[in-house]
Design a protein around this motif. Sequence first.
Motif, PDB file in Angstrom:
ATOM      1  N   ASP A 154       0.874  -1.174   0.000  1.00  0.00           N
ATOM      2  CA  ASP A 154       0.000   0.000   0.000  1.00  0.00           C
ATOM      3  C   ASP A 154       0.914   1.228   0.000  1.00  0.00           C
ATOM      4  OD1 ASP A 154      -1.729   2.090   0.442  1.00  0.00           O
ATOM      5  OD2 ASP A 154      -2.839   1.116   2.064  1.00  0.00           O
ATOM      6  N   ARG A 155       1.268   1.678  -1.198  1.00  0.00           N
ATOM      7  CA  ARG A 155       2.246   2.762  -1.332  1.00  0.00           C
ATOM      8  C   ARG A 155       1.721   4.078  -0.769  1.00  0.00           C
ATOM      9  NH1 ARG A 155       2.216   1.527  -7.556  1.00  0.00           N
ATOM     10  NH2 ARG A 155       0.031   1.475  -6.875  1.00  0.00           N
ATOM     11  N   ALA A 156       0.427   4.346  -0.941  1.00  0.00           N
ATOM     12  CA  ALA A 156      -0.139   5.594  -0.438  1.00  0.00           C
ATOM     13  C   ALA A 156      -0.043   5.656   1.085  1.00  0.00           C
ATOM     14  CB  ALA A 156      -1.587   5.745  -0.891  1.00  0.00           C
ATOM     15  N   SER A 157      -0.282   4.541   1.758  1.00  0.00           N
ATOM     16  CA  SER A 157      -0.204   4.534   3.219  1.00  0.00           C
ATOM     17  C   SER A 157       1.225   4.738   3.687  1.00  0.00           C
ATOM     18  CB  SER A 157      -0.766   3.224   3.772  1.00  0.00           C
ATOM     19  OG  SER A 157      -2.176   3.171   3.616  1.00  0.00           O
ATOM     20  N   GLU A 165       6.013  -2.477   7.681  1.00  0.00           N
ATOM     21  CA  GLU A 165       4.727  -2.957   7.178  1.00  0.00           C
ATOM     22  C   GLU A 165       4.337  -4.178   7.996  1.00  0.00           C
ATOM     23  OE1 GLU A 165       3.571  -3.612   2.762  1.00  0.00           O
ATOM     24  OE2 GLU A 165       4.117  -5.600   3.510  1.00  0.00           O
ATOM     25  N   GLY A 173      -2.621   3.211   7.233  1.00  0.00           N
ATOM     26  CA  GLY A 173      -3.088   1.957   6.665  1.00  0.00           C
ATOM     27  C   GLY A 173      -4.284   1.426   7.424  1.00  0.00           C
ATOM     28  N   TYR A 233       1.103   0.575   8.509  1.00  0.00           N
ATOM     29  CA  TYR A 233       2.465   1.067   8.285  1.00  0.00           C
ATOM     30  C   TYR A 233       2.885   1.949   9.451  1.00  0.00           C
ATOM     31  CZ  TYR A 233       1.975  -0.960   3.747  1.00  0.00           C
ATOM     32  OH  TYR A 233       1.792  -1.879   2.741  1.00  0.00           O
ATOM     33  N   ASP A 254      -2.975  -0.360  -4.374  1.00  0.00           N
ATOM     34  CA  ASP A 254      -2.956  -0.139  -2.925  1.00  0.00           C
ATOM     35  C   ASP A 254      -4.202  -0.730  -2.273  1.00  0.00           C
ATOM     36  OD1 ASP A 254      -0.632   1.228  -3.369  1.00  0.00           O
ATOM     37  OD2 ASP A 254      -1.492   3.219  -3.092  1.00  0.00           O
ATOM     38  N   ARG A 255      -5.353  -0.509  -2.892  1.00  0.00           N
ATOM     39  CA  ARG A 255      -6.614  -1.021  -2.344  1.00  0.00           C
ATOM     40  C   ARG A 255      -6.644  -2.547  -2.393  1.00  0.00           C
ATOM     41  NH1 ARG A 255     -11.289   0.743  -0.628  1.00  0.00           N
ATOM     42  NH2 ARG A 255     -13.239  -0.364  -1.012  1.00  0.00           N
ATOM     43  N   GLN A 276      -5.032  -4.272   0.504  1.00  0.00           N
ATOM     44  CA  GLN A 276      -5.681  -4.146   1.801  1.00  0.00           C
ATOM     45  C   GLN A 276      -6.860  -5.105   1.968  1.00  0.00           C
ATOM     46  OE1 GLN A 276      -4.705  -2.741   4.383  1.00  0.00           O
ATOM     47  NE2 GLN A 276      -3.377  -1.023   3.865  1.00  0.00           N
TER      48      GLN A 276
END
Length: 568
Positions: free
Chosen positions: A279-282, A300, A320, A373, A529-530, A533
């Motif tokens: 999840d790069r955005a988190s 992570e 996250g 994260y 990213d989604r 998760q």
Amino acid sequence: MIETAGETLAPKKAAGSKVGSVRAVGTRAVLAELSGTQDVLALQALLLEHPLPGQLDVLAAAETVLVTADSPVSARRIAAALLQLDLTAPVQRDGELVLIDTVYDGEDLAEVGELTGLGTEGVIAAHTGQIWTVAFAGFAPGFGYMVGENQALEVPRRSSPRTAVPAGSVALAGNYSAVYPRRSPGGWQLIGRTGAKMWDLDREQPALAAPGHRVQFRAVRDTVTLGPERPAQDRAPSVPAAEVASGLRVVSPGLQSLIQDLGRFGHSGLGVSGAGALDRASLRRANRLVGNAPSAAAVETVAGGVSVQAVGDQVLAVTGAPAELAIETLSRADSADDDFEPAWRTVPMATPFALLDGETLTIGAPESGFRSYLAVRGGVDAAPVLGSRSTDTMSGIGPAPLAAGQLLAAGGEAESGVVGHPELQPDFPGTGVTVLDVVPGPRADWFDADALPSFCGQDWEVKPQSNRVGMRLQGTPLQRSRQGELASEGTVAGALQVPPEGLPVLFLADHPITGGYPVIAVVVDSQLDRAAQVPIGGKIRFRWVPAGTNDHAAATTEHTTPEQEASN
């Protein structure tokens, strides 16, 4: 013209070109199809010598070259440019010659002699009597597919693969020769062994024989023995534990906690995937909150349960999958012996907070989502490998999973003098149905008319066997319209590969760089990213990207050659 159901992105070029067709692989990569290994080598050499605008990585395989781009727009332009390349006079690379001393006593040597009709001595003479060229890498870092000057040693793979092939085994399969860099399963025919270290991260060039290198095998009689393979967890940390004056001590690592940054890229030619945070955005959000650079290394963790204790005062943030963040501190009791008793407080997600020296943070089980994260101001100071601190669970490259008692030093990755403001997080998937947008894969045409509606018309459950390599999905199996095997070709994170049993596997960041099963679809990059998760037991429904959207246009815009434009 481009057809969206896995057919070609562009028509064949004019006579004289060796590039056949170009297929989309998601929205940021394209697959050039060629007529054979020599054309693959020519295109690979040309792209490495003269990169196209927006080109990030080049991965050659048996009959294809995968080119990864920095954006969907660049991918479109690269697809068009590939059709214009003249491979009749390929760029010549240096072709460094590598000598590999080999003891020819492999378990399959006699059988190879029978299959080829050369006999044992003839096989040895044929193997040592020609120059081999490393065409491409795959399977594992340091495993190079080598092509010879003739076809005298063409043999099939074993009908029953071995569960463990010793490191240093020299082998044949099809038209290729290779050396196993480490102990691993394998189905190639074993003809000998070598003590040459095919992969060594202590060398400037880790692969002894990288794509483009020439290889000469030399028969020797002395016993050749490889030293014991050094596992990733035995590598020395960048800062010895005794010298950690500021950082975090791991009290409990939880189910699986790994050090991750934004990944290592540009090394697929060596057999190394990008890895990095799923999840790069988190990860970026956590780093932003504590004032770090976006690519700073963080922890992570999956499904909660991780606990860390501050060594010195620290600034942390957790993003996250939302979970309770509980901090245990010690306060002086009102007793005569001045004992200390624990006290607890909670802190919010996606908000910077202080963890004072000796205090312990515990991340609870996620309320939704799967991965959280943990960022520390300054970043986690681990030893970088090939330019990244990420753990690659597929190849074993990078730091080992966190262990109880381990000390994580805080590094110098802070780029802001202040911490960030609390941020809102997106909604995270739960055990219900998560919808993910996909574009047709490069091999969607391997499936019949009923398979494509079935793929997007049902809910796929995430199986417990899923991991960072890929998410295994359970549902109604998909039926192929083609039989036989697909030559191994490059693939990407987000690809949905369908093995013979018909149940898709959604590749994540630690995926193998090549695969031999057809890819029916690819999750658009913006939703990876989604996807990461979605928890175990959660359900996924795939949805074709509607025509006319940016992601769809990036994969399906029509390309024409100058000759076609002149005739229009």
